[in-house]
Design a protein around this motif. Structure first.
Motif, PDB file in Angstrom:
ATOM      1  N   GLU A  55      -6.520  -6.773  -4.342  1.00 17.03           N
ATOM      2  CA  GLU A  55      -6.922  -5.276  -4.783  1.00 17.03           C
ATOM      3  C   GLU A  55      -5.901  -3.979  -4.392  1.00 17.03           C
ATOM      4  O   GLU A  55      -5.532  -2.828  -5.262  1.00 17.03           O
ATOM      5  CB  GLU A  55      -8.568  -4.800  -4.100  1.00 17.03           C
ATOM      6  CG  GLU A  55      -9.588  -5.134  -5.596  1.00 17.03           C
ATOM      7  CD  GLU A  55     -10.683  -5.164  -4.174  1.00 17.03           C
ATOM      8  OE1 GLU A  55     -10.518  -4.065  -3.050  1.00 17.03           O
ATOM      9  OE2 GLU A  55     -11.796  -5.672  -4.201  1.00 17.03           O
ATOM     10  N   ALA A  56      -5.424  -4.040  -3.072  1.00 17.67           N
ATOM     11  CA  ALA A  56      -4.515  -2.867  -3.008  1.00 17.67           C
ATOM     12  C   ALA A  56      -3.368  -3.865  -1.411  1.00 17.67           C
ATOM     13  O   ALA A  56      -3.601  -4.837  -1.057  1.00 17.67           O
ATOM     14  CB  ALA A  56      -5.223  -2.471  -1.898  1.00 17.67           C
ATOM     15  N   GLU A  57      -2.480  -4.527  -2.128  1.00 17.58           N
ATOM     16  CA  GLU A  57      -1.076  -4.711  -1.292  1.00 17.58           C
ATOM     17  C   GLU A  57      -0.101  -3.544  -1.319  1.00 17.58           C
ATOM     18  O   GLU A  57       0.492  -2.731  -2.158  1.00 17.58           O
ATOM     19  CB  GLU A  57      -1.544  -5.909  -1.230  1.00 17.58           C
ATOM     20  CG  GLU A  57      -0.400  -5.910  -3.050  1.00 17.58           C
ATOM     21  CD  GLU A  57      -0.139  -7.797  -3.223  1.00 17.58           C
ATOM     22  OE1 GLU A  57      -0.644  -8.471  -2.541  1.00 17.58           O
ATOM     23  OE2 GLU A  57       0.666  -8.254  -4.048  1.00 17.58           O
ATOM     24  N   PRO A  58       1.281  -3.740  -0.003  1.00 19.85           N
ATOM     25  CA  PRO A  58       0.886  -4.447   1.103  1.00 19.85           C
ATOM     26  C   PRO A  58      -0.077  -3.708   1.813  1.00 19.85           C
ATOM     27  O   PRO A  58      -0.842  -3.433   1.748  1.00 19.85           O
ATOM     28  CB  PRO A  58       2.330  -4.351   1.765  1.00 19.85           C
ATOM     29  CG  PRO A  58       2.496  -3.116   1.136  1.00 19.85           C
ATOM     30  CD  PRO A  58       2.100  -2.667  -0.441  1.00 19.85           C
ATOM     31  N   MET A  59      -1.043  -4.904   3.135  1.00 22.13           N
ATOM     32  CA  MET A  59      -1.749  -4.030   4.009  1.00 22.13           C
ATOM     33  C   MET A  59      -0.861  -4.803   5.293  1.00 22.13           C
ATOM     34  O   MET A  59      -0.783  -6.717   4.808  1.00 22.13           O
ATOM     35  CB  MET A  59      -3.099  -4.889   2.780  1.00 22.13           C
ATOM     36  CG  MET A  59      -4.488  -3.456   3.867  1.00 22.13           C
ATOM     37  SD  MET A  59      -5.592  -4.107   3.043  1.00 22.13           S
ATOM     38  CE  MET A  59      -5.666  -3.616   1.787  1.00 22.13           C
ATOM     39  N   GLU A  92       8.105  -7.541   7.387  1.00 23.05           N
ATOM     40  CA  GLU A  92       8.410  -7.011   8.330  1.00 23.05           C
ATOM     41  C   GLU A  92       8.247  -5.139   7.820  1.00 23.05           C
ATOM     42  O   GLU A  92       8.644  -5.031   6.643  1.00 23.05           O
ATOM     43  CB  GLU A  92       9.808  -7.012   8.666  1.00 23.05           C
ATOM     44  CG  GLU A  92       9.745  -6.313  10.273  1.00 23.05           C
ATOM     45  CD  GLU A  92      11.130  -6.269  11.187  1.00 23.05           C
ATOM     46  OE1 GLU A  92      12.088  -5.415  10.571  1.00 23.05           O
ATOM     47  OE2 GLU A  92      11.444  -7.026  12.021  1.00 23.05           O
ATOM     48  N   ARG A  93       7.210  -4.350   8.571  1.00 24.29           N
ATOM     49  CA  ARG A  93       7.306  -3.254   7.989  1.00 24.29           C
ATOM     50  C   ARG A  93       8.706  -2.420   8.728  1.00 24.29           C
ATOM     51  O   ARG A  93       8.539  -2.431   9.755  1.00 24.29           O
ATOM     52  CB  ARG A  93       6.106  -2.633   8.645  1.00 24.29           C
ATOM     53  CG  ARG A  93       4.720  -2.926   8.484  1.00 24.29           C
ATOM     54  CD  ARG A  93       3.606  -2.464   8.648  1.00 24.29           C
ATOM     55  NE  ARG A  93       3.349  -1.578   7.709  1.00 24.29           N
ATOM     56  CZ  ARG A  93       2.480  -0.776   7.579  1.00 24.29           C
ATOM     57  NH1 ARG A  93       2.198  -0.739   8.489  1.00 24.29           N
ATOM     58  NH2 ARG A  93       1.804  -0.320   5.773  1.00 24.29           N
ATOM     59  N   ALA A  94       8.906  -1.021   7.227  1.00 25.00           N
ATOM     60  CA  ALA A  94      10.085  -0.833   7.551  1.00 25.00           C
ATOM     61  C   ALA A  94      10.096   0.760   8.592  1.00 25.00           C
ATOM     62  O   ALA A  94      10.776   0.368   9.677  1.00 25.00           O
ATOM     63  CB  ALA A  94      10.536   0.055   6.545  1.00 25.00           C
ATOM     64  N   SER A  95       8.611   0.637   8.812  1.00 27.69           N
ATOM     65  CA  SER A  95       7.762   2.383   9.542  1.00 27.69           C
ATOM     66  C   SER A  95       7.507   1.613  10.659  1.00 27.69           C
ATOM     67  O   SER A  95       7.636   2.307  11.867  1.00 27.69           O
ATOM     68  CB  SER A  95       6.845   2.174   8.616  1.00 27.69           C
ATOM     69  OG  SER A  95       6.350   1.824   8.149  1.00 27.69           O
ATOM     70  N   ASP A  96       7.580   0.177  10.958  1.00 27.73           N
ATOM     71  CA  ASP A  96       6.314  -0.386  12.701  1.00 27.73           C
ATOM     72  C   ASP A  96       7.109  -1.534  12.736  1.00 27.73           C
ATOM     73  O   ASP A  96       6.397  -2.584  11.721  1.00 27.73           O
ATOM     74  CB  ASP A  96       5.137  -0.124  11.925  1.00 27.73           C
ATOM     75  CG  ASP A  96       4.751  -0.531  13.724  1.00 27.73           C
ATOM     76  OD1 ASP A  96       5.472  -0.812  14.498  1.00 27.73           O
ATOM     77  OD2 ASP A  96       3.519  -0.120  13.773  1.00 27.73           O
ATOM     78  N   ARG A  97       8.108  -2.201  13.247  1.00 27.28           N
ATOM     79  CA  ARG A  97       8.635  -3.887  13.211  1.00 27.28           C
ATOM     80  C   ARG A  97       7.405  -4.262  13.645  1.00 27.28           C
ATOM     81  O   ARG A  97       7.933  -5.540  14.027  1.00 27.28           O
ATOM     82  CB  ARG A  97       9.825  -3.093  13.812  1.00 27.28           C
ATOM     83  CG  ARG A  97      11.026  -3.317  13.195  1.00 27.28           C
ATOM     84  CD  ARG A  97      12.381  -3.450  12.967  1.00 27.28           C
ATOM     85  NE  ARG A  97      13.266  -2.698  13.019  1.00 27.28           N
ATOM     86  CZ  ARG A  97      13.810  -2.529  11.472  1.00 27.28           C
ATOM     87  NH1 ARG A  97      13.503  -3.924  10.599  1.00 27.28           N
ATOM     88  NH2 ARG A  97      14.700  -1.568  11.225  1.00 27.28           N
ATOM     89  N   ARG A  98       6.479  -3.741  14.526  1.00 21.23           N
ATOM     90  CA  ARG A  98       5.587  -4.302  15.931  1.00 21.23           C
ATOM     91  C   ARG A  98       4.723  -5.275  14.314  1.00 21.23           C
ATOM     92  O   ARG A  98       3.736  -6.096  14.737  1.00 21.23           O
ATOM     93  CB  ARG A  98       4.918  -3.579  16.725  1.00 21.23           C
ATOM     94  CG  ARG A  98       6.540  -3.390  17.602  1.00 21.23           C
ATOM     95  CD  ARG A  98       5.723  -2.620  18.368  1.00 21.23           C
ATOM     96  NE  ARG A  98       5.307  -0.851  18.009  1.00 21.23           N
ATOM     97  CZ  ARG A  98       4.721  -0.534  17.993  1.00 21.23           C
ATOM     98  NH1 ARG A  98       3.473  -0.835  19.258  1.00 21.23           N
ATOM     99  NH2 ARG A  98       4.524   0.829  17.102  1.00 21.23           N
ATOM    100  N   SER A  99       4.686  -4.889  13.053  1.00 14.94           N
ATOM    101  CA  SER A  99       3.291  -5.166  12.279  1.00 14.94           C
ATOM    102  C   SER A  99       3.919  -5.313  11.219  1.00 14.94           C
ATOM    103  O   SER A  99       5.325  -5.118  10.880  1.00 14.94           O
ATOM    104  CB  SER A  99       2.249  -4.096  11.963  1.00 14.94           C
ATOM    105  OG  SER A  99       2.209  -2.648  11.264  1.00 14.94           O
ATOM    106  N   ARG A 100       3.370  -6.363  10.417  1.00 12.10           N
ATOM    107  CA  ARG A 100       3.737  -7.159   9.248  1.00 12.10           C
ATOM    108  C   ARG A 100       2.943  -6.697   8.021  1.00 12.10           C
ATOM    109  O   ARG A 100       1.531  -6.889   7.690  1.00 12.10           O
ATOM    110  CB  ARG A 100       3.669  -8.653   9.682  1.00 12.10           C
ATOM    111  CG  ARG A 100       4.199  -9.211  10.878  1.00 12.10           C
ATOM    112  CD  ARG A 100       5.770  -8.992  10.463  1.00 12.10           C
ATOM    113  NE  ARG A 100       6.614  -9.552  11.706  1.00 12.10           N
ATOM    114  CZ  ARG A 100       7.302  -9.355  12.514  1.00 12.10           C
ATOM    115  NH1 ARG A 100       7.536  -7.702  11.997  1.00 12.10           N
ATOM    116  NH2 ARG A 100       7.697  -9.736  13.271  1.00 12.10           N
ATOM    117  N   ASP A 101       3.586  -6.591   6.785  1.00 10.95           N
ATOM    118  CA  ASP A 101       2.403  -6.126   5.996  1.00 10.95           C
ATOM    119  C   ASP A 101       2.208  -7.638   4.928  1.00 10.95           C
ATOM    120  O   ASP A 101       2.898  -8.511   5.236  1.00 10.95           O
ATOM    121  CB  ASP A 101       4.017  -5.377   4.414  1.00 10.95           C
ATOM    122  CG  ASP A 101       3.523  -4.000   4.960  1.00 10.95           C
ATOM    123  OD1 ASP A 101       2.938  -3.313   5.429  1.00 10.95           O
ATOM    124  OD2 ASP A 101       4.551  -3.244   4.684  1.00 10.95           O
TER     125      ASP A 101
END
Length: 158
Positions: A55-59, A92-101
């Motif tokens: 329905e909606a990505e990335p998440m 890897e998320r560009a805005s927050d390298r600790r979380s993953r899309d």
């Protein structure tokens, strides 16, 4: 202070709304799961992750957990299994390298598109016998209870 000799309030678990909702949710999940588990080899949690990403990505896994009110351990296990099967990828998320899309892969997207009609068919079976007005009332009432529970959990009622 409560008097220990007072008669406790009567509780009929069968009539207790939280219990009835939990039992109903479990039974509904089993009906829908039966429609896709054997055919597609997915758990309820895996299907929910695929459906939400469809329905909606990335998440992020945290977003999945929050949106679906799923516990983090169940989401983590489902994501891990889906990544191992090549249905989901982590980036890897560009805005927050600790979380993953999380995103569906092409095979994950194809599986999602194949399961959707099966899931909608299971939903139609569940709602068979209710007219459109009853379905609308059910949806509205469930949303009202869900919204109130969220308010309580968020501390808006304190």
């Amino acid at each position: 202070m409560t008097d220990p000799t007072d008669t406790p309030p009567a509780l009929s678990l069968h009539d207790y709304l939280p219990y009835r909702l939990a039992v109903t949710s479990n039974q509904v999940s089993r009906v829908v799961a039966r429609a896709y588990q054997a055919r597609f080899g997915l758990t309820v949690w895996e299907w929910r992750v695929i459906a939400l990403l469809g329905e909606a990505e990335p998440m992020t896994a945290q977003s999945l957990s929050d949106i679906a009110a799923m516990d983090k351990v169940s989401v983590s296990r489902a994501v891990k299994a889906l990544v191992e099967r090549g249905l989901v990828v982590r980036a890897e998320r560009a805005s927050d390298r600790r979380s993953r899309d999380l995103r569906l892969t092409n095979p994950g997207r194809a599986l999602y598109l194949e399961i959707v009609p099966v899931a909608l068919g299971a939903e139609a079976d569940l709602l068979d016998g209710l007219d459109a007005e009853e379905v609308a009332i059910l949806v509205r009432l469930l949303e009202a209870v869900r919204s109130r529970a969220a308010e309580i959990l968020d501390g808006a009622d304190t």
